[in-house]
Write a protein that holds these residues in place. Structure first.
Motif, PDB file in Angstrom:
ATOM      1  N   CYS A 100      -4.105  -3.165  -2.374  1.00 28.92           N
ATOM      2  CA  CYS A 100      -4.675  -2.925  -1.052  1.00 28.92           C
ATOM      3  C   CYS A 100      -3.946  -3.678   0.050  1.00 28.92           C
ATOM      4  O   CYS A 100      -4.073  -3.347   1.237  1.00 28.92           O
ATOM      5  CB  CYS A 100      -6.144  -3.331  -1.055  1.00 28.92           C
ATOM      6  N   GLY A 101      -3.207  -4.721  -0.294  1.00 30.24           N
ATOM      7  CA  GLY A 101      -2.555  -5.554   0.701  1.00 30.24           C
ATOM      8  C   GLY A 101      -3.465  -6.674   1.184  1.00 30.24           C
ATOM      9  O   GLY A 101      -4.678  -6.635   1.015  1.00 30.24           O
ATOM     10  N   VAL A 136       0.588  -8.883   7.469  1.00 25.98           N
ATOM     11  CA  VAL A 136       0.128  -8.069   6.349  1.00 25.98           C
ATOM     12  C   VAL A 136       1.158  -8.135   5.226  1.00 25.98           C
ATOM     13  O   VAL A 136       2.359  -7.933   5.453  1.00 25.98           O
ATOM     14  CB  VAL A 136      -0.090  -6.603   6.769  1.00 25.98           C
ATOM     15  N   PHE A 137       0.684  -8.443   4.035  1.00 28.05           N
ATOM     16  CA  PHE A 137       1.504  -8.376   2.826  1.00 28.05           C
ATOM     17  C   PHE A 137       1.042  -7.149   2.046  1.00 28.05           C
ATOM     18  O   PHE A 137       0.053  -7.212   1.300  1.00 28.05           O
ATOM     19  CB  PHE A 137       1.347  -9.647   1.992  1.00 28.05           C
ATOM     20  N   PRO A 138       1.706  -6.013   2.201  1.00 28.88           N
ATOM     21  CA  PRO A 138       1.175  -4.755   1.663  1.00 28.88           C
ATOM     22  C   PRO A 138       1.130  -4.670   0.148  1.00 28.88           C
ATOM     23  O   PRO A 138       0.382  -3.844  -0.393  1.00 28.88           O
ATOM     24  CB  PRO A 138       2.130  -3.698   2.244  1.00 28.88           C
ATOM     25  N   THR A 141      -9.161  -1.397   6.731  1.00 29.24           N
ATOM     26  CA  THR A 141      -8.104  -1.024   5.785  1.00 29.24           C
ATOM     27  C   THR A 141      -8.442  -1.410   4.345  1.00 29.24           C
ATOM     28  O   THR A 141      -7.655  -1.136   3.435  1.00 29.24           O
ATOM     29  CB  THR A 141      -6.780  -1.713   6.168  1.00 29.24           C
ATOM     30  N   ASN A 142      -9.574  -2.077   4.152  1.00 24.29           N
ATOM     31  CA  ASN A 142     -10.006  -2.562   2.831  1.00 24.29           C
ATOM     32  C   ASN A 142      -9.058  -3.600   2.239  1.00 24.29           C
ATOM     33  O   ASN A 142      -8.994  -3.805   1.032  1.00 24.29           O
ATOM     34  CB  ASN A 142     -10.175  -1.408   1.827  1.00 24.29           C
ATOM     35  N   ARG A 143      -8.312  -4.288   3.101  1.00 26.19           N
ATOM     36  CA  ARG A 143      -7.443  -5.341   2.592  1.00 26.19           C
ATOM     37  C   ARG A 143      -8.266  -6.596   2.272  1.00 26.19           C
ATOM     38  O   ARG A 143      -9.342  -6.810   2.825  1.00 26.19           O
ATOM     39  CB  ARG A 143      -6.382  -5.704   3.625  1.00 26.19           C
ATOM     40  N   ILE A 144      -7.727  -7.429   1.406  1.00 30.04           N
ATOM     41  CA  ILE A 144      -8.235  -8.783   1.257  1.00 30.04           C
ATOM     42  C   ILE A 144      -7.736  -9.597   2.444  1.00 30.04           C
ATOM     43  O   ILE A 144      -6.794  -9.191   3.128  1.00 30.04           O
ATOM     44  CB  ILE A 144      -7.787  -9.406  -0.079  1.00 30.04           C
ATOM     45  N   ALA A 145      -8.361 -10.734   2.708  1.00 28.50           N
ATOM     46  CA  ALA A 145      -7.987 -11.501   3.897  1.00 28.50           C
ATOM     47  C   ALA A 145      -8.033 -12.993   3.613  1.00 28.50           C
ATOM     48  O   ALA A 145      -8.789 -13.473   2.759  1.00 28.50           O
ATOM     49  CB  ALA A 145      -8.920 -11.161   5.062  1.00 28.50           C
ATOM     50  N   SER A 146      -7.210 -13.728   4.358  1.00 31.96           N
ATOM     51  CA  SER A 146      -7.186 -15.194   4.308  1.00 31.96           C
ATOM     52  C   SER A 146      -6.690 -15.667   5.660  1.00 31.96           C
ATOM     53  O   SER A 146      -6.328 -14.854   6.512  1.00 31.96           O
ATOM     54  CB  SER A 146      -6.256 -15.691   3.187  1.00 31.96           C
ATOM     55  N   ASP A 147      -6.688 -16.985   5.884  1.00 30.42           N
ATOM     56  CA  ASP A 147      -6.215 -17.476   7.177  1.00 30.42           C
ATOM     57  C   ASP A 147      -5.352 -18.712   7.027  1.00 30.42           C
ATOM     58  O   ASP A 147      -5.142 -19.220   5.921  1.00 30.42           O
ATOM     59  CB  ASP A 147      -7.376 -17.696   8.150  1.00 30.42           C
ATOM     60  N   THR A 148      -4.851 -19.201   8.156  1.00 28.31           N
ATOM     61  CA  THR A 148      -3.877 -20.288   8.158  1.00 28.31           C
ATOM     62  C   THR A 148      -4.512 -21.670   8.270  1.00 28.31           C
ATOM     63  O   THR A 148      -3.795 -22.648   8.469  1.00 28.31           O
ATOM     64  CB  THR A 148      -2.884 -20.114   9.320  1.00 28.31           C
TER      65      THR A 148
END
Length: 465
Positions: free
Chosen positions: A154-155, A205-207, A305-312
């Motif tokens: 999913c990216g 985004v890391f696809p 987009t149903n991507r997973i997510a993280s932050d800095t």
């Protein structure tokens, strides 16, 4: 950077605790009556199969730990024609292998430049390439073994929590592209196409990054191991490992075992059973909450987009929609010292609602915890010490790396040259006076969280000015 998404093998209680609604969050009504403190993922997975209560007396190889690493190594060894037994102190896979966030990245935290300064460019590239290999391997394993675990490429959207962090991400993206890693810059103006929040300042985004249901993935590993003839004995704590001239003697709570080879796959739950390894990993608790079921249109707005997510952030948050897109799962570390899921849940909820204010009116149904293992150099490690094979130290990014290095570990036990990895000859560092209990961690986490809060306040002022 502290990130906790992990994959561990062994000692957490995954029992369900029913609590009165008012005992968790007072009168604010954010928490469901009977807050469930077991992993949400376990509710979505098939029950574990019946397993033998007693260990065998003699096998070719004993594996300590029944998470991804342990089962993957056991599968490889068993398919190589040797008898294998996995010993587990609790339920099979009841550590972080069934408690993580289900996010799969390329697993290597240090940059190419940082590794090149330490090991030279050629070695640095080899180490970094192992992360790509692990990501590709887990997809191939799931496909080949036909494991139904909601695996998806999913990216991932990695969000900048401050403007200067976005600039750093832009520079890092250029470096990553030079390694052949796909990465796409998303500006703050474009951010809503990836994530429904104004809390960030763009991102990357890391696809090719992926998501999975970790408990169902673990059930798949377990079934493949059983089909390969692996003997898995849960609730059978190993109390001592000693080496004779040509074999190991393993004492357990349920009897003694003799084996030619031993694999230790305990990661964040590494104990005094193996003190040399315990001195080289830092156990860190990771805490996750899950919302009650949400309206479809809200999930679509927050995760289009149903991507997973993280932050800095220094102390990273990670979050996603569940595979059925009915809930939001939010994880991270919110206290300097270790705590329990009930105490961490309100703080996680506050942080989640800061990013997604729309979730403030919905309740939290699950809150749980698992333990990941960091290493002092932020790299995974695998090798042999005193004749014992090991792989651990995934630094909170081990869903793919744990299984991959477990597989390579199994190849090493079989004497196969394919088992060699770029991690094999790295020194596994520790620190003076460190015995496995991270007395320094609360101060470090408090410092990082203070830095994050300061940046959040500064960024919030810029956003509204």
């Amino acid at each position: 950077m502290l990130q906790a998404t992990g994959t561990e093998d062994s000692r957490c209680d995954n029992g369900r605790t029913k609590l009165p609604e008012t005992s968790v969050a007072g009168s604010d009504g954010r928490f469901a009556a009977g807050l469930n403190t077991s992993s949400y993922w376990l509710e979505t997975a098939e029950p574990a199969p019946g397993l033998p209560a007693d260990p065998l007396g003699k096998v070719d190889c004993v594996v300590v730990g029944s998470g991804y690493t342990g089962l993957s190594s056991a599968i490889e060894i068993a398919r190589g024609g040797r008898s294998v037994m996995v010993l587990e102190s609790g339920d099979a896979g009841h550590g972080c292998s069934t408690r993580n966030g289900g996010q799969i990245s390329t697993s290597i935290k240090p940059s190419l430049n940082a590794l090149a300064k330490k090991y030279g460019l050629e070695k640095a590239r080899a180490i970094r390439s192992e992360g790509q290999a692990a990501l590709d391997w887990i997809e191939d394993f799931v496909t080949r073994e036909q494991i139904d675990c909601d695996f998806s490429r999913c990216g991932r959207f990695h969000a900048a929590h401050a403007p200067d962090q976005f600039e750093q991400l832009v520079q890092q993206t250029r470096e990553l592209r030079s390694e052949g890693i796909e990465a796409d810059i998303v500006t703050r103006a474009e951010q809503h196409s990836e994530l429904g929040t104004d809390a960030y300042f763009g991102g990357v985004v890391f696809p090719r990054h992926a998501s999975v249901n970790p408990a169902r993935l673990h059930r798949g590993f377990l079934q493949v191991a059983l089909d390969a003839g692996v003997h898995v004995t849960p609730h059978c704590t190993v109390t001592e490992i000693s080496k004779n001239q040509d074999s190991f003697h393993i004492k357990t709570e349920r009897g003694d075992v003799t084996a030619r080879d031993v694999v230790v796959a305990t990661n964040g739950y590494t104990s005094t059973l193996t003190p040399w390894l315990q001195r080289r990993v830092i156990p860190i608790g990771s805490y996750i909450i899950t919302t009650e079921e949400l309206p479809t249109q809200l999930v679509d707005k927050l995760f289009p987009t149903n991507r997973i997510a993280s932050d800095t952030c220094k102390v990273v948050y990670y979050y996603r929609a569940t595979p059925d897109r009915k809930r939001i799962m939010f994880g991270g570390r919110v206290t300097a010292s270790e705590t329990d899921p009930v105490k961490s849940a309100p703080k996680l909820c506050d942080d989640m609602c800061r990013i997604f204010p729309e979730l403030a009116e919905y309740r939290i149904s699950h809150a749980w915890q698992g333990t990941v293992a960091y290493s002092f150099d932020e790299l995974a490690h695998t090798g042999v010490h005193d004749g014992i094979h090991y792989a651990m130290g995934y630094c909170g990014s081990g869903v793919s790396m744990a299984g991959y290095l477990g597989m390579r570990l199994g190849q090493k036990v079989l004497g196969m040259k394919e088992g060699r990895t770029a991690f094999d000859d790295l020194r596994f560092p520790t620190r003076p006076l460190y015995s496995g209990k991270p007395w320094f961690l609360p101060a470090a986490v408090a410092w990082y969280r203070w830095q994050d809060r300061r940046q959040h306040k500064k960024a919030a002022g810029m956003a509204w000015s």
